[in-house]
Design a protein around this motif. Sequence first.
Motif, PDB file in Angstrom:
ATOM      1  N   ASP A  46       7.205  24.370   2.134  1.00 30.14           N
ATOM      2  CA  ASP A  46       5.858  24.920   2.316  1.00 30.14           C
ATOM      3  C   ASP A  46       5.708  25.585   3.681  1.00 30.14           C
ATOM      4  OD1 ASP A  46       5.074  24.100  -0.204  1.00 30.14           O
ATOM      5  OD2 ASP A  46       4.005  22.311   0.500  1.00 30.14           O
ATOM      6  N   LEU A  47       6.293  24.991   4.723  1.00 31.75           N
ATOM      7  CA  LEU A  47       6.223  25.579   6.058  1.00 31.75           C
ATOM      8  C   LEU A  47       6.813  26.993   6.047  1.00 31.75           C
ATOM      9  CD1 LEU A  47       5.742  25.421   9.144  1.00 31.75           C
ATOM     10  CD2 LEU A  47       8.027  24.385   9.325  1.00 31.75           C
ATOM     11  N   ILE A  48       7.982  27.148   5.438  1.00 30.46           N
ATOM     12  CA  ILE A  48       8.646  28.454   5.414  1.00 30.46           C
ATOM     13  C   ILE A  48       7.879  29.442   4.540  1.00 30.46           C
ATOM     14  CG2 ILE A  48      10.750  29.665   4.709  1.00 30.46           C
ATOM     15  CD1 ILE A  48      12.239  27.006   5.536  1.00 30.46           C
ATOM     16  N   VAL A  49       7.480  29.021   3.346  1.00 29.33           N
ATOM     17  CA  VAL A  49       6.725  29.904   2.437  1.00 29.33           C
ATOM     18  C   VAL A  49       5.419  30.344   3.096  1.00 29.33           C
ATOM     19  CG1 VAL A  49       5.438  29.978   0.257  1.00 29.33           C
ATOM     20  CG2 VAL A  49       7.756  29.026   0.320  1.00 29.33           C
ATOM     21  N   ASN A  50       4.717  29.414   3.730  1.00 26.55           N
ATOM     22  CA  ASN A  50       3.439  29.746   4.356  1.00 26.55           C
ATOM     23  C   ASN A  50       3.623  30.588   5.612  1.00 26.55           C
ATOM     24  OD1 ASN A  50       1.979  28.410   2.382  1.00 26.55           O
ATOM     25  ND2 ASN A  50       1.947  26.481   3.491  1.00 26.55           N
ATOM     26  N   PHE A  51       4.718  30.377   6.339  1.00 29.24           N
ATOM     27  CA  PHE A  51       5.008  31.230   7.492  1.00 29.24           C
ATOM     28  C   PHE A  51       5.257  32.664   7.033  1.00 29.24           C
ATOM     29  CE2 PHE A  51       8.041  33.391  10.267  1.00 29.24           C
ATOM     30  CZ  PHE A  51       7.363  33.353  11.475  1.00 29.24           C
ATOM     31  N   LYS A  52       6.077  32.817   5.986  1.00 31.84           N
ATOM     32  CA  LYS A  52       6.349  34.161   5.466  1.00 31.84           C
ATOM     33  C   LYS A  52       5.047  34.821   5.019  1.00 31.84           C
ATOM     34  CE  LYS A  52      10.181  34.621   2.873  1.00 31.84           C
ATOM     35  NZ  LYS A  52      11.217  35.412   3.537  1.00 31.84           N
ATOM     36  N   GLY A  53       4.192  34.051   4.378  1.00 27.98           N
ATOM     37  CA  GLY A  53       2.841  34.505   4.086  1.00 27.98           C
ATOM     38  C   GLY A  53       2.696  35.586   3.039  1.00 27.98           C
ATOM     39  N   ASN A  54       3.721  35.810   2.202  1.00 28.68           N
ATOM     40  CA  ASN A  54       3.587  36.876   1.202  1.00 28.68           C
ATOM     41  C   ASN A  54       3.510  36.326  -0.214  1.00 28.68           C
ATOM     42  OD1 ASN A  54       6.246  36.093   1.352  1.00 28.68           O
ATOM     43  ND2 ASN A  54       7.099  38.141   1.150  1.00 28.68           N
ATOM     44  N   THR A  59      -2.737  30.604   1.467  1.00 29.37           N
ATOM     45  CA  THR A  59      -4.045  30.979   2.005  1.00 29.37           C
ATOM     46  C   THR A  59      -3.871  31.395   3.463  1.00 29.37           C
ATOM     47  OG1 THR A  59      -4.571  28.776   2.852  1.00 29.37           O
ATOM     48  CG2 THR A  59      -5.129  29.222   0.525  1.00 29.37           C
ATOM     49  N   GLU A  60      -4.873  32.075   3.998  1.00 28.39           N
ATOM     50  CA  GLU A  60      -4.815  32.480   5.411  1.00 28.39           C
ATOM     51  C   GLU A  60      -4.791  31.249   6.318  1.00 28.39           C
ATOM     52  OE1 GLU A  60      -4.253  34.864   8.610  1.00 28.39           O
ATOM     53  OE2 GLU A  60      -4.080  35.370   6.493  1.00 28.39           O
ATOM     54  N   ILE A  61      -5.502  30.200   5.922  1.00 28.06           N
ATOM     55  CA  ILE A  61      -5.497  28.954   6.714  1.00 28.06           C
ATOM     56  C   ILE A  61      -4.096  28.354   6.732  1.00 28.06           C
ATOM     57  CG2 ILE A  61      -6.342  26.563   6.743  1.00 28.06           C
ATOM     58  CD1 ILE A  61      -9.037  27.698   5.704  1.00 28.06           C
ATOM     59  N   ASP A  62      -3.440  28.314   5.573  1.00 28.83           N
ATOM     60  CA  ASP A  62      -2.075  27.767   5.508  1.00 28.83           C
ATOM     61  C   ASP A  62      -1.100  28.621   6.316  1.00 28.83           C
ATOM     62  OD1 ASP A  62      -2.846  25.661   3.881  1.00 28.83           O
ATOM     63  OD2 ASP A  62      -2.274  26.670   2.017  1.00 28.83           O
ATOM     64  N   GLN A  64      -1.797  30.554   8.947  1.00 31.27           N
ATOM     65  CA  GLN A  64      -2.051  30.368  10.378  1.00 31.27           C
ATOM     66  C   GLN A  64      -1.522  29.010  10.869  1.00 31.27           C
ATOM     67  OE1 GLN A  64      -3.078  32.424  12.809  1.00 31.27           O
ATOM     68  NE2 GLN A  64      -3.010  34.033  11.261  1.00 31.27           N
ATOM     69  N   ALA A  65      -1.679  27.978  10.047  1.00 38.93           N
ATOM     70  CA  ALA A  65      -1.172  26.656  10.430  1.00 38.93           C
ATOM     71  C   ALA A  65       0.353  26.682  10.544  1.00 38.93           C
ATOM     72  CB  ALA A  65      -1.619  25.598   9.420  1.00 38.93           C
ATOM     73  N   ALA A  66       1.017  27.321   9.576  1.00 37.56           N
ATOM     74  CA  ALA A  66       2.480  27.419   9.608  1.00 37.56           C
ATOM     75  C   ALA A  66       2.931  28.285  10.777  1.00 37.56           C
ATOM     76  CB  ALA A  66       2.995  27.990   8.287  1.00 37.56           C
ATOM     77  N   LEU A  67       2.209  29.354  11.048  1.00 38.61           N
ATOM     78  CA  LEU A  67       2.536  30.239  12.162  1.00 38.61           C
ATOM     79  C   LEU A  67       2.467  29.484  13.485  1.00 38.61           C
ATOM     80  CD1 LEU A  67       3.067  33.129  13.250  1.00 38.61           C
ATOM     81  CD2 LEU A  67       0.588  33.473  13.226  1.00 38.61           C
ATOM     82  N   GLN A  68       1.387  28.761  13.698  1.00 38.01           N
ATOM     83  CA  GLN A  68       1.229  28.023  14.962  1.00 38.01           C
ATOM     84  C   GLN A  68       2.287  26.922  15.102  1.00 38.01           C
ATOM     85  OE1 GLN A  68      -0.684  29.363  17.247  1.00 38.01           O
ATOM     86  NE2 GLN A  68      -1.293  30.836  15.676  1.00 38.01           N
TER      87      GLN A  68
END
Length: 199
Positions: A46-54, A59-62, A64-68
């Motif tokens: 989930d961290l990697i999928v949410n960081f990739k963000g595509n 969600t934008e919240i997920d 941003q959390a993964a990015l930070q």
Amino acid sequence: MAEYLNEIKGWPTLSNGLHYKWLVDYAAYSAFGTFELSNEEWENRDLIVNFKGNSELTTEIDHQAALQKTIGMVSELLKKVFGNEAQQLTLACVPASLQAHTERRFKEFSQKVCEETGMKNAYSAFSYTHQTDENGDQIDTLHIDPNFFKGKKAVIFDDIIASGGSVAKFADQLKQLGAEIVAAIALGKKISDGYDQNT
């Protein structure tokens, strides 16, 4: 000789001899559901999928959390490995095929990591031109500033390494532009489930 070279020598290498390290395992699973994942493995995926963000599921919240979280993890690793010598290095993130994906993943990421570590940020060295194909889909063509990397020592970052082919190819491109590639770092490395032969 830079102190960090001794540590990097112990890292695994890609096909072109480039040493690399990753932060979390990206566990693969088969479509047949025959590969059980632990809670930690799901969190890492989930961290990697949410960081990739595509993904439509991110969600934008997920994102941003993964990015930070990723900014913190990568900054800490870079400071631990390179210390003050990071100030002599340039961070180059492997661009995605689409400008929008590159911007979403790496614009804030590279800025914050460079602020934390003192590294130089290569983000501005990459640009895109845009075309539309016969189906109306956007095609982005990457351009790299031919002068930016001359004489620079670069650390490459990518969100995930599978076979390592894209990182090795990107490293070779930067070398041709005059960079010395110190190492590569990835958020995740794909771990094969035995069904996927692309690793």
